[in-house]
Design an enzyme around this catalytic site. Structure first.
Site, PDB file in Angstrom:
ATOM      1  NE  ARG A 224      -4.253  -1.462   0.239  1.00 11.97           N
ATOM      2  CZ  ARG A 224      -4.444  -2.463  -0.638  1.00 11.97           C
ATOM      3  NH1 ARG A 224      -3.599  -2.675  -1.620  1.00 11.97           N
ATOM      4  NH2 ARG A 224      -5.504  -3.226  -0.541  1.00 11.97           N
ATOM      5  CG  HIS A 272      -3.016  -0.527  -7.100  1.00 16.59           C
ATOM      6  ND1 HIS A 272      -3.382   0.087  -5.939  1.00 16.59           N
ATOM      7  CD2 HIS A 272      -3.111  -1.859  -6.830  1.00 16.59           C
ATOM      8  CE1 HIS A 272      -3.684  -0.827  -5.019  1.00 16.59           C
ATOM      9  NE2 HIS A 272      -3.526  -2.020  -5.538  1.00 16.59           N
TER      10      HIS A 272
HETATM   11  C1  GLV Z   1      -5.281  -4.775  -4.140  1.00 18.24           C
HETATM   12  O1  GLV Z   1      -4.425  -4.018  -3.885  1.00 18.24           O
HETATM   13  C2  GLV Z   1      -5.859  -5.747  -3.225  1.00 18.24           C
HETATM   14  O2  GLV Z   1      -5.956  -5.503  -2.014  1.00 18.24           O
HETATM   15  O3  GLV Z   1      -6.267  -6.802  -3.734  1.00 18.24           O
END
Ligand code: GLV
Length: 309
Positions: A224, A272
């Site tokens: 994160r 991401h």
């Molecule tokens: C993405 O970051 C997840 O938590 O799957």
């Protein structure tokens, strides 16, 4: 039975249709549709806004569209007694394994320098030690972390892992707890952050941690954005304490246009994508988990209450 789905963006209608097909006995609504809040028993969510979930008085279960549940737990008004189910699955670990292997190998073999040499037509042969002479550190040994540690060990890297509680993984040197953190960091030439985001891990990638790594260590963050103190990274790159960083997650996503990470020569930004939930397989996993939950069968992805991740 009624469920509400909260997902951003253009895929919302697709999610609704797909989940309706997979759960024919369930009436599925999108968050902004018309329904009676009292009737909703299941909420399937990615990034629900704080206070939203508590507006459903008869909620029986919250499903996180993600392996992480921090985006649900950050809600200060989150109903405390409602169970949470995360979404995992083989696709998620396969994708994470691909991404982490790719980027560890990229840094290990100094691919950015090879590419830079090509751009000036320079025949630059970089000879790096083989994998067994390269020490990799995986912070966080949950499903995904343990899987990546095993994969990197299979490639031949000298892999260590660090987690809050004791773990044992074939071929991986495991460290646990605060007392062995320094020893783990001291040996990590390439550090991969795969920790859950909790109050204890927020900001863990900071100047103090960077100083404990070998000089010139490289950092990969696939967990994160909030794990990283961004200003500390920029400073550690400036001083050479950190040699390069590969970042897939950020404090603010999408990463703002004017963010210094975008054009930093030693940072690779990816949007991401390390391990996005495949909407098809993810939907099936969610439906399967919900069906099990409804009939009272064991749900592997059910979050342990109070654990925080
Ligand atoms: C993405 O970051 C997840 O938590 O799957």
């Amino acid at each position: 039975m009624k469920a509400v789905i909260k997902v951003g963006g253009s895929r919302a209608a697709w999610w609704k249709n797909h989940m309706s097909d997979l759960l024919p006995e369930m009436d599925v609504f999108l968050a902004d549709e018309d329904y009676d809040r009292d009737d909703i028993e299941y909420a399937i969510v990615w990034l629900p806004e704080p206070g939203w979930l508590k507006t459903f008085p008869n909620l029986r279960c919250i499903v996180s569209i993600g392996a992480g549940i921090d985006h649900v737990l950050r809600d200060p008004e989150l109903p405390q007694d409602v169970p949470i189910i995360r979404t995992t699955g083989t696709d998620l670990s396969v994708r994470m394994r691909e991404y982490v292997s790719l980027h560890v190998l990229r840094l290990h073999r100094r691919l950015p320098e090879v590419e830079a040499a090509q751009s000036v037509r320079e025949w630059r042969q970089i000879v790096e030690p083989p994998a067994h002479a390269r020490k990799i550190g995986i912070m966080g040994l949950g499903n995904l972390g343990a899987d990546c540690a095993r994969t990197l060990a299979t490639i031949g890297f000298d892999v260590a892992g660090w987690a809050r509680s004791e773990k044992s993984i074939d071929g991986v040197t495991c460290f646990s707890g605060d007392k062995s953190r320094a020893e783990f960091l001291r040996r990590s030439e390439i550090l991969v952050c795969m920790l859950p985001l909790t109050p204890a891990t927020e900001g863990i990638l900071n100047a103090e941690l960077f100083a404990e790594l070998p000089e010139g260590a490289k950092v990969i963050n696939v967990a994160r954005g909030q794990h990283l103190v961004e200003a500390d990274l920029l400073q550690a790159l400036d001083s050479g304490q950190i040699g390069a960083a590969t970042l897939d997650v950020f404090h603010q996503e999408p990463l703002p246009d004017d963010h210094p990470f975008w054009d930093h020569p030693d940072i690779l930004v990816t949007p991401h994508i390390a391990s996005l939930i495949d909407p098809v397989a993810g939907g099936e996993r969610i439906a399967d988990n919900l069906k099990r939950f409804i009939v009272g069968e064991t749900v592997e992805d059910l979050v342990t209450p109070g654990k925080g991740y």
